[in-house]
Design a protein around this motif. Structure first.
Motif, PDB file in Angstrom:
ATOM      1  N   ALA A  36      49.291  36.722  35.858  1.00 43.30           N
ATOM      2  CA  ALA A  36      47.867  36.987  36.068  1.00 43.30           C
ATOM      3  C   ALA A  36      47.610  38.464  36.322  1.00 43.30           C
ATOM      4  O   ALA A  36      46.658  39.044  35.789  1.00 43.30           O
ATOM      5  CB  ALA A  36      47.346  36.154  37.241  1.00 43.30           C
ATOM      6  N   LEU A  37      48.470  39.111  37.122  1.00 42.12           N
ATOM      7  CA  LEU A  37      48.255  40.521  37.455  1.00 42.12           C
ATOM      8  C   LEU A  37      48.431  41.437  36.253  1.00 42.12           C
ATOM      9  O   LEU A  37      47.832  42.504  36.191  1.00 42.12           O
ATOM     10  CB  LEU A  37      49.205  40.952  38.578  1.00 42.12           C
ATOM     11  N   ARG A  38      49.264  41.037  35.294  1.00 43.73           N
ATOM     12  CA  ARG A  38      49.544  41.896  34.140  1.00 43.73           C
ATOM     13  C   ARG A  38      48.599  41.671  32.970  1.00 43.73           C
ATOM     14  O   ARG A  38      48.770  42.297  31.925  1.00 43.73           O
ATOM     15  CB  ARG A  38      50.990  41.668  33.681  1.00 43.73           C
ATOM     16  N   LEU A  39      47.620  40.798  33.111  1.00 45.04           N
ATOM     17  CA  LEU A  39      46.673  40.572  32.023  1.00 45.04           C
ATOM     18  C   LEU A  39      45.866  41.842  31.768  1.00 45.04           C
ATOM     19  O   LEU A  39      45.532  42.580  32.700  1.00 45.04           O
ATOM     20  CB  LEU A  39      45.723  39.424  32.362  1.00 45.04           C
ATOM     21  N   THR A  40      45.530  42.086  30.509  1.00 47.96           N
ATOM     22  CA  THR A  40      44.731  43.264  30.172  1.00 47.96           C
ATOM     23  C   THR A  40      43.270  42.849  30.115  1.00 47.96           C
ATOM     24  O   THR A  40      42.739  42.511  29.073  1.00 47.96           O
ATOM     25  CB  THR A  40      45.172  43.841  28.810  1.00 47.96           C
ATOM     26  N   ALA A  41      42.649  42.832  31.271  1.00 45.01           N
ATOM     27  CA  ALA A  41      41.223  42.515  31.402  1.00 45.01           C
ATOM     28  C   ALA A  41      40.739  43.194  32.673  1.00 45.01           C
ATOM     29  O   ALA A  41      41.534  43.738  33.449  1.00 45.01           O
ATOM     30  CB  ALA A  41      41.013  41.003  31.473  1.00 45.01           C
ATOM     31  N   THR A  42      39.446  43.165  32.890  1.00 50.38           N
ATOM     32  CA  THR A  42      38.906  43.778  34.105  1.00 50.38           C
ATOM     33  C   THR A  42      39.314  42.941  35.311  1.00 50.38           C
ATOM     34  O   THR A  42      39.578  41.736  35.178  1.00 50.38           O
ATOM     35  CB  THR A  42      37.366  43.862  34.035  1.00 50.38           C
ATOM     36  N   PRO A  43      39.356  43.547  36.499  1.00 51.93           N
ATOM     37  CA  PRO A  43      39.697  42.767  37.695  1.00 51.93           C
ATOM     38  C   PRO A  43      38.748  41.586  37.907  1.00 51.93           C
ATOM     39  O   PRO A  43      39.184  40.515  38.322  1.00 51.93           O
ATOM     40  CB  PRO A  43      39.583  43.790  38.833  1.00 51.93           C
ATOM     41  N   HIS A  44      37.449  41.779  37.608  1.00 52.21           N
ATOM     42  CA  HIS A  44      36.507  40.663  37.749  1.00 52.21           C
ATOM     43  C   HIS A  44      36.856  39.534  36.787  1.00 52.21           C
ATOM     44  O   HIS A  44      36.827  38.358  37.170  1.00 52.21           O
ATOM     45  CB  HIS A  44      35.074  41.119  37.491  1.00 52.21           C
ATOM     46  N   ALA A  45      37.190  39.861  35.537  1.00 50.79           N
ATOM     47  CA  ALA A  45      37.487  38.825  34.551  1.00 50.79           C
ATOM     48  C   ALA A  45      38.721  38.025  34.950  1.00 50.79           C
ATOM     49  O   ALA A  45      38.744  36.793  34.843  1.00 50.79           O
ATOM     50  CB  ALA A  45      37.681  39.453  33.173  1.00 50.79           C
ATOM     51  N   ILE A  46      39.756  38.716  35.437  1.00 53.28           N
ATOM     52  CA  ILE A  46      40.969  38.015  35.858  1.00 53.28           C
ATOM     53  C   ILE A  46      40.677  37.146  37.077  1.00 53.28           C
ATOM     54  O   ILE A  46      41.058  35.977  37.135  1.00 53.28           O
ATOM     55  CB  ILE A  46      42.094  39.023  36.153  1.00 53.28           C
ATOM     56  N   ALA A  47      39.975  37.717  38.065  1.00 53.70           N
ATOM     57  CA  ALA A  47      39.679  36.971  39.291  1.00 53.70           C
ATOM     58  C   ALA A  47      38.765  35.784  39.006  1.00 53.70           C
ATOM     59  O   ALA A  47      38.962  34.695  39.556  1.00 53.70           O
ATOM     60  CB  ALA A  47      39.046  37.901  40.318  1.00 53.70           C
ATOM     61  N   ALA A  48      37.767  35.969  38.144  1.00 55.84           N
ATOM     62  CA  ALA A  48      36.859  34.864  37.812  1.00 55.84           C
ATOM     63  C   ALA A  48      37.594  33.768  37.052  1.00 55.84           C
ATOM     64  O   ALA A  48      37.356  32.572  37.261  1.00 55.84           O
ATOM     65  CB  ALA A  48      35.683  35.383  36.982  1.00 55.84           C
ATOM     66  N   VAL A  81      42.911  33.062  29.704  1.00 53.43           N
ATOM     67  CA  VAL A  81      44.317  32.912  30.077  1.00 53.43           C
ATOM     68  C   VAL A  81      44.441  32.825  31.597  1.00 53.43           C
ATOM     69  O   VAL A  81      45.212  32.009  32.126  1.00 53.43           O
ATOM     70  CB  VAL A  81      45.163  34.077  29.514  1.00 53.43           C
ATOM     71  N   ALA A  82      43.662  33.631  32.312  1.00 52.44           N
ATOM     72  CA  ALA A  82      43.684  33.582  33.777  1.00 52.44           C
ATOM     73  C   ALA A  82      43.198  32.231  34.281  1.00 52.44           C
ATOM     74  O   ALA A  82      43.689  31.725  35.290  1.00 52.44           O
ATOM     75  CB  ALA A  82      42.825  34.707  34.349  1.00 52.44           C
ATOM     76  N   SER A  83      42.236  31.626  33.574  1.00 54.05           N
ATOM     77  CA  SER A  83      41.761  30.306  33.993  1.00 54.05           C
ATOM     78  C   SER A  83      42.851  29.256  33.833  1.00 54.05           C
ATOM     79  O   SER A  83      43.001  28.364  34.676  1.00 54.05           O
ATOM     80  CB  SER A  83      40.506  29.911  33.204  1.00 54.05           C
ATOM     81  N   ALA A  84      43.645  29.365  32.773  1.00 53.99           N
ATOM     82  CA  ALA A  84      44.764  28.430  32.593  1.00 53.99           C
ATOM     83  C   ALA A  84      45.814  28.647  33.684  1.00 53.99           C
ATOM     84  O   ALA A  84      46.380  27.681  34.207  1.00 53.99           O
ATOM     85  CB  ALA A  84      45.381  28.613  31.211  1.00 53.99           C
ATOM     86  N   ILE A  85      46.058  29.905  34.042  1.00 55.15           N
ATOM     87  CA  ILE A  85      47.013  30.204  35.115  1.00 55.15           C
ATOM     88  C   ILE A  85      46.494  29.662  36.441  1.00 55.15           C
ATOM     89  O   ILE A  85      47.255  29.144  37.256  1.00 55.15           O
ATOM     90  CB  ILE A  85      47.298  31.712  35.185  1.00 55.15           C
TER      91      ILE A  85
END
Length: 198
Positions: A36-48, A81-85
């Protein structure tokens, strides 16, 4: 193929690994956090995205958690991808606690102090005859209602934790890369200085 097993896993091994990871749950959790931390997206997108996955794990609709998480992530501008994680929060270790908490919370919201006492639920019989309509009132309805406050609470906690972790991880990586670039520049300057002196 690189990292391929010598002996392919049979059905029993795949099922066991799905329920109980080969190494440990802690190692699997660390893997999901790093992914999750290494995803290439904004912090908001990963956290959401992670928050959407956590919320979906609190719903009683097994088999649909990925779809619920993806739909919520899309609505919130989160990463799919973050939602699946994020759905990994619901696993064989946590599901009994999640289901018990959502059931009791839903019963308290729906019925208050006096929970109606009915005949005991024969879950195996209902599932074998696919009597899902009889499952709705005693189980699925209170669990769905209870999933709302609990899921929202945990989703908010994971949203802020993930956002903070992403900012910290990226700041550490930026400092590490800057330090590496500074060392490389010093080495090149030192190499150029020795070449001119000789």
């Amino acid at each position: 193929m690189l990292f391929r097993r010598r002996k392919p896993a049979d059905l029993w091994e795949k099922t066991r690994t799905l329920v109980w990871p080969r190494r440990s749950f802690w190692r699997s959790a660390q893997y999901f956090v790093k992914r999750a931390l290494r995803l290439t997206a904004t912090p908001h997108a990963i956290a959401a995205g992670v928050a959407a996955g956590v919320f979906a794990s609190f719903t009683p609709f097994m088999g649909f958690h990925f779809f619920i998480a993806a739909g919520l992530a899309w609505c919130l501008g989160g990463n799919l991808v973050a939602s699946a994680i994020g759905t990994a929060i619901g696993n064989p270790l946590t599901f009994p606690f999640i289901w018990g908490a959502t059931l009791e919370t839903g019963r308290m919201i729906l019925y208050g102090g006096d929970i109606p006492q009915g005949a005991p639920i024969h879950l195996g019989k209902m599932l074998s005859h696919l009597e899902f309509s009889q499952l709705w009132e005693p189980l699925l309805k209170p669990m769905s209602i209870g999933a709302l406050p609990l899921g929202i609470t945990f989703a908010l906690v994971f949203y802020f934790l993930t956002r903070w972790a992403v900012f910290g991880f990226r700041e550490q990586r930026r400092k590490r890369l800057a330090e590496r670039a500074r060392r490389r520049a010093n080495q090149q300057a030192f190499g150029a200085g020795t070449a001119t002196s000789s």
